[in-house]
Scaffold this motif. Structure first.
Motif, PDB file in Angstrom:
ATOM      1  N   SER A  70       0.774  -1.324   0.067  1.00 57.87           N
ATOM      2  CA  SER A  70      -0.079  -0.029   0.106  1.00 57.87           C
ATOM      3  C   SER A  70       0.782   1.069   0.144  1.00 57.87           C
ATOM      4  CB  SER A  70      -0.923   0.121   1.141  1.00 57.87           C
ATOM      5  OG  SER A  70      -0.314   0.132   2.472  1.00 57.87           O
ATOM      6  N   LYS A  71       2.044   1.113   0.413  1.00 57.32           N
ATOM      7  CA  LYS A  71       2.693   2.562   0.489  1.00 57.32           C
ATOM      8  C   LYS A  71       4.130   2.489  -0.102  1.00 57.32           C
ATOM      9  CE  LYS A  71       0.536   4.035   4.716  1.00 57.32           C
ATOM     10  NZ  LYS A  71       0.491   4.632   5.996  1.00 57.32           N
ATOM     11  N   ASP A 108      -0.667  -4.603   4.419  1.00 57.70           N
ATOM     12  CA  ASP A 108      -1.499  -3.731   4.106  1.00 57.70           C
ATOM     13  C   ASP A 108      -1.325  -3.591   2.367  1.00 57.70           C
ATOM     14  OD1 ASP A 108      -2.665  -2.858   6.361  1.00 57.70           O
ATOM     15  OD2 ASP A 108      -0.957  -1.846   7.104  1.00 57.70           O
ATOM     16  N   ARG A 110      -2.597  -2.802  -1.773  1.00 56.59           N
ATOM     17  CA  ARG A 110      -3.515  -2.164  -2.557  1.00 56.59           C
ATOM     18  C   ARG A 110      -3.670  -2.704  -3.958  1.00 56.59           C
ATOM     19  NH1 ARG A 110      -5.144   3.245  -1.191  1.00 56.59           N
ATOM     20  NH2 ARG A 110      -3.531   3.090   0.381  1.00 56.59           N
ATOM     21  N   HIS A 112      -4.202  -1.786  -7.717  1.00 56.19           N
ATOM     22  CA  HIS A 112      -4.166  -0.639  -8.722  1.00 56.19           C
ATOM     23  C   HIS A 112      -4.993  -0.918  -9.845  1.00 56.19           C
ATOM     24  CE1 HIS A 112      -1.005   1.958  -6.726  1.00 56.19           C
ATOM     25  NE2 HIS A 112      -1.006   0.921  -5.904  1.00 56.19           N
ATOM     26  N   ARG A 127      -7.667   3.075  -7.182  1.00 55.36           N
ATOM     27  CA  ARG A 127      -6.996   2.455  -6.110  1.00 55.36           C
ATOM     28  C   ARG A 127      -7.925   1.894  -4.961  1.00 55.36           C
ATOM     29  NH1 ARG A 127      -4.082   3.036  -9.550  1.00 55.36           N
ATOM     30  NH2 ARG A 127      -1.854   4.084  -9.656  1.00 55.36           N
ATOM     31  N   PRO A 129      -7.981  -0.099  -0.976  1.00 51.48           N
ATOM     32  CA  PRO A 129      -7.059  -0.701   0.201  1.00 51.48           C
ATOM     33  C   PRO A 129      -7.596  -1.997   0.400  1.00 51.48           C
ATOM     34  CG  PRO A 129      -8.442   0.752   0.869  1.00 51.48           C
ATOM     35  CD  PRO A 129      -8.633   0.771  -0.724  1.00 51.48           C
ATOM     36  N   SER A 131      -6.481  -5.422   3.439  1.00 50.73           N
ATOM     37  CA  SER A 131      -5.705  -5.958   4.471  1.00 50.73           C
ATOM     38  C   SER A 131      -5.879  -7.435   4.552  1.00 50.73           C
ATOM     39  CB  SER A 131      -5.836  -5.348   5.760  1.00 50.73           C
ATOM     40  OG  SER A 131      -5.632  -3.714   5.806  1.00 50.73           O
TER      41      SER A 131
END
Length: 172
Positions: A70-71, A108, A110, A112, A127, A129, A131
């Motif tokens: 996610s990041k 975590d 995502r 895309h 996008r 999210p 988990s």
């Protein structure tokens, strides 16, 4: 001079109105995850539903759907599907993406979606999210015994998760 201005206004009024560029109104409406609590190295399927909403002005071309962390920049793409076709307004597509995580822990993630407007070529990015908890599994055993009574011989066995007999014992 007035005749020239009036003539110009008449010419402009006769021209068709230029429509503002139609837009795609799309979203990821949800993601199913199966299994929801996988063990390390167990394949997990993430299935996002991508929808081009009924009110969209144009179709959209889906170029890629990816599963990523996610990041962060330059992070890996765990899995992807490419060149998925065109979605008309009101249409949707589900895209299964499968990956296995080696280590236990919470992830975590995502989804895309990279797409473009079919008429204008304008880039569309969606996008969503997700988990996931990857859980270590502990060995499971199956104990089978005959009805036993104190002082009477009986048989029993212990089986591991593969079904093989680990031990067999006769008790008295």
């Amino acid at each position: 001079m007035r005749r020239l201005v009036v003539a110009a206004l008449i010419v402009l009024a006769a021209l068709p109105a230029m429509a503002a560029g139609a837009q795609v109104n799309a979203s990821i409406t949800g993601v199913t995850v199966s299994p929801q609590s996988p063990a390390p190295n167990e394949s997990v399927t993430f299935t996002p539903t991508v929808r081009n909403l009924q009110g969209s002005g144009d179709a959209m071309v889906i170029e890629r759907v990816e599963l990523r962390p996610s990041k962060g920049q330059g992070l890996p793409v765990y899995t992807r599907a490419q060149n998925l076709g065109t979605l008309s307004p009101g249409a949707e597509i589900t895209v299964p993406l499968t990956h296995a995580f080696e280590e236990p822990g919470t992830r975590d993630l995502r989804i895309h979606v990279d797409a473009r407007n079919a008429n204008t070529g304008e880039s569309i990015q969606l996008r969503y999210p997700v988990s996931l908890s990857v859980q270590e599994r502990h060995p499971q055993i199956d104990v089978q015994t005959n009805d036993s009574v104190a002082g009477v011989a009986s048989n029993g066995s212990v089986r591991g998760p593969t079904g093989s007999t680990r031990a067999s014992r006769t008790s008295r």
